[in-house]
Design an enzyme around this catalytic site. Structure first.
Site: not given
Ligand code: URA
Length: 261
Positions: A105
């Site tokens: 993310d």
């Molecule tokens: N899980 C999440 O919620 N975000 C990420 O960036 C990676 C795994």
């Protein structure tokens, strides 16, 4: 290595489009083994022949692999209109067809593999392979005491999705405002870690990926820094599965040095 067209070679190394390369050659800007080469469609041996454009030697890389410590505020994509991308951070890449293996993310930090090796990426991301991903997280809210057991059984997310068993360790530096945890998951669903803690009534305020299969985040890399994958790291990744077609055996895979075979 098999012979390839000069314009294909230069195009893959990001020198320009085929038309631009044709024009460069026509103008005498391209040399092969010291001789001006005006025919951009001629064949060369990328491993033996020395190719120069405007006097600069262009060396060939069939495959590139970089280990990036992704910082916050950068998107895991090849292009974006709003934010810089993880590919923008790889400033000395030779190839122009690099992509991130999976997504973190915008606000997640940590290990991200950047490559142009689609087969390897496919194997690492395949849901059938259950490649372990380890995350460090800071989690706010009331983390139930039996969270590790709930995670180990597999959770049902708010949208009804069932997760595979995961391993949760609550770290000693947890305090009254947030828990520090290590979570190992075998899948990579959208926002998976955040959604797992939401299912437990909590909220992830910081997330960092520490490993993906045998590949570990290099703590010497500050967020935003990267380095080529080491030969032994690439070997471990390739050993994950040798059954499907891959770049194994390619003579021009680039990490720190060319892999054997
Ligand atoms: N899980 C999440 O919620 N975000 C990420 O960036 C990676 C795994």
């Amino acid at each position: 290595m098999a012979q390839m067209r000069l314009d294909k070679f230069l195009g893959e190394m990001g020198v320009g489009t085929r038309t631009q390369i044709k024009e460069m050659a026509r103008k005498g800007r391209v040399r092969v083994n010291g001789q001006t080469e005006k025919k951009s469609d001629r064949k060369i041996d990328p491993e033996q022949d020395v190719v120069q454009v405007d006097g600069r030697e262009i060396s060939y890389a069939a495959w590139e692999y970089y280990l990036l410590n992704k910082p916050q505020g950068v998107v895991s994509a090849t292009e974006d209109r709003t934010y810089p991308t993880v590919i923008d951070l790889i400033t000395d890449a030779r190839r122009k067809d690099l992509f991130p293996v999976g997504r973190l993310d915008l606000d997640t930090e940590g290990l991200l593999l950047i490559t142009n090796d689609g087969d390897l990426a496919h194997r690492l991301l395949s849901p059938r392979k259950h490649v372990d991903k380890v995350y460090f997280a800071r989690v706010e809210g009331n983390l139930p005491e039996d969270s590790p057991e709930q995670m180990a059984r597999g959770l049902v997310l708010k949208d009804g999705t069932k997760t595979l068993p995961a391993s949760l360790t609550i770290l000693p530096d947890s305090d009254s405002t947030a828990a520090s945890v290590m979570l190992t998951i075998q899948e990579g669903k959208f926002h998976q870690v955040k959604r797992m803690f939401e299912a437990l009534g909590c909220h992830v305020v910081y997330l960092k990926r520490l490993s993906m299969g045998p590949l570990k985040l290099d703590e010497a890399l500050a967020p935003g820094q990267y380095r080529p994958l080491r030969k032994e790291e690439l070997k471990m990744l390739r050993q994950l599965d040798q059954t499907e077609g891959s770049s194994e055996g390619s003579c021009a895979a680039v990490c720190i040095e060319k892999p054997e075979g």
